[in-house]
Design a protein around this motif. Sequence first.
Motif, PDB file in Angstrom:
ATOM      1  N   GLN A 175       1.025   1.947  12.291  1.00  0.00           N
ATOM      2  CA  GLN A 175       1.346   3.132  11.558  1.00  0.00           C
ATOM      3  C   GLN A 175       2.731   3.589  11.737  1.00  0.00           C
ATOM      4  O   GLN A 175       3.495   3.838  10.635  1.00  0.00           O
ATOM      5  N   TRP A 198       5.263   1.332   9.641  1.00  0.00           N
ATOM      6  CA  TRP A 198       5.226   1.749   8.122  1.00  0.00           C
ATOM      7  C   TRP A 198       5.998   2.625   7.927  1.00  0.00           C
ATOM      8  O   TRP A 198       6.881   2.913   7.125  1.00  0.00           O
ATOM      9  N   ASP A 202       6.369  -0.793   1.369  1.00  0.00           N
ATOM     10  CA  ASP A 202       5.103  -0.685   0.743  1.00  0.00           C
ATOM     11  C   ASP A 202       3.924  -1.054   1.726  1.00  0.00           C
ATOM     12  O   ASP A 202       4.345  -1.903   2.562  1.00  0.00           O
ATOM     13  N   LYS A 203       2.926  -0.503   1.734  1.00  0.00           N
ATOM     14  CA  LYS A 203       2.008  -0.423   2.449  1.00  0.00           C
ATOM     15  C   LYS A 203       1.194  -2.073   2.714  1.00  0.00           C
ATOM     16  O   LYS A 203       0.798  -2.341   3.704  1.00  0.00           O
ATOM     17  N   SER A 204       1.590  -2.983   1.752  1.00  0.00           N
ATOM     18  CA  SER A 204       1.107  -4.230   1.815  1.00  0.00           C
ATOM     19  C   SER A 204       1.891  -5.199   2.478  1.00  0.00           C
ATOM     20  O   SER A 204       1.678  -6.159   2.954  1.00  0.00           O
ATOM     21  N   CYS A 256       1.350  -4.670   8.555  1.00  0.00           N
ATOM     22  CA  CYS A 256       0.019  -5.107   8.674  1.00  0.00           C
ATOM     23  C   CYS A 256       0.243  -5.255  10.298  1.00  0.00           C
ATOM     24  O   CYS A 256       1.149  -5.097  11.022  1.00  0.00           O
ATOM     25  N   LEU A 291      -3.331  -0.435   6.116  1.00  0.00           N
ATOM     26  CA  LEU A 291      -3.383   1.221   5.791  1.00  0.00           C
ATOM     27  C   LEU A 291      -4.331   1.382   4.554  1.00  0.00           C
ATOM     28  O   LEU A 291      -4.539   0.835   3.543  1.00  0.00           O
ATOM     29  N   GLU A 321      -6.395   4.115   2.531  1.00  0.00           N
ATOM     30  CA  GLU A 321      -6.239   5.397   1.739  1.00  0.00           C
ATOM     31  C   GLU A 321      -7.724   5.608   1.405  1.00  0.00           C
ATOM     32  O   GLU A 321      -8.468   6.494   2.117  1.00  0.00           O
ATOM     33  N   TYR A 365      -3.946   3.395   9.284  1.00  0.00           N
ATOM     34  CA  TYR A 365      -4.067   1.762   9.631  1.00  0.00           C
ATOM     35  C   TYR A 365      -5.292   1.665  10.667  1.00  0.00           C
ATOM     36  O   TYR A 365      -5.460   2.237  11.979  1.00  0.00           O
TER      37      TYR A 365
END
Length: 315
Positions: free
Chosen positions: A130, A133, A139-141, A144, A256, A258, A267
């Motif tokens: 978290q 990021w 970008d969240k993609s 990880c 992540l 949402e 996450y």
Amino acid sequence: MRRAKISIIGAGNVGATCAHWCAAAELGDIVLLDIPQTETMPAGKALDLMQASPIMGYDANVTGTTDYADTADSDVIVVTAGIPRKPGMSRDDLLATNAKIITSVGSEIKKTSPNAVVIVVSNPLDAMVQQMWKVTGFDKSKVCGQAGVLDTARYRTFLAMELGVSIEDISALLMGGHGDTMVPIPSCTSVGGIPVTQLIDAGRLEEIVDRTRKGGAEIVSLLKTGSAYYAPSAACAQMVEAIVKDKKRLIPVAALCESEYGVGGYYVGVPVIMGKEGVEKIIELKLTDTETSAFENSVNAVKTLVASMNELLSA
């Protein structure tokens, strides 16, 4: 064709062994980085790995460094940096120290490799990814965490040991936070296609799940002077492979969430499709009421952990 560039931040046991797995599988050229205080240690490990290549027959360049400039324009970055657990220490005990380390590492990654997919391994995992990021702004993609692959591997190992069958026949899934609240999904666990609930009674299955939850602590207590690294680094290498080969693997990772699973911006471990863009899709399962309750409990534990981290960082 250009080889993938894989940078590993942290040249300790997990980082160096991840470099070993990645080199042996010829996933790309590897940069192994550690802090300046380690001096020439990363270079020594890198050279040792290079000298193993003629014997084992793999072709990969491995470089050791303490300079982030050498990691520039990486395709994948694996972050293992941080202090490891010691006997009697929980993952949460690492929170304050490792959050500051991740903040520093994330700032460097943002400057040197803005297009990389970042895999965080440092504990406590869900909070650290978290923070990564947040610091990178990626970008969240592209950000990880490695936990689900390891937890599922431990679960599969214990199930195979219990039943006396090949691990190749065990298919399993664990979700939620990386720790004592991780959630087994019995409806997604089978042995050669047979639901595990037909082969192991509920009480014994819960004992195996509990051992899985404490899998890392069990190894810490056995080693006495360190924490697990063969399986965690192998899990990292599997994720790296999915990215550099665009394999579209369906594997559990900290991603992540949402709107997914009603998590609301945290996450947490969920099944995803992983390919060259990182987390390309989160798979939403229909969980049973029991599984849903356990997952919500795990998510709440992650939220509490992140809140504690943010409080410590702002102090």
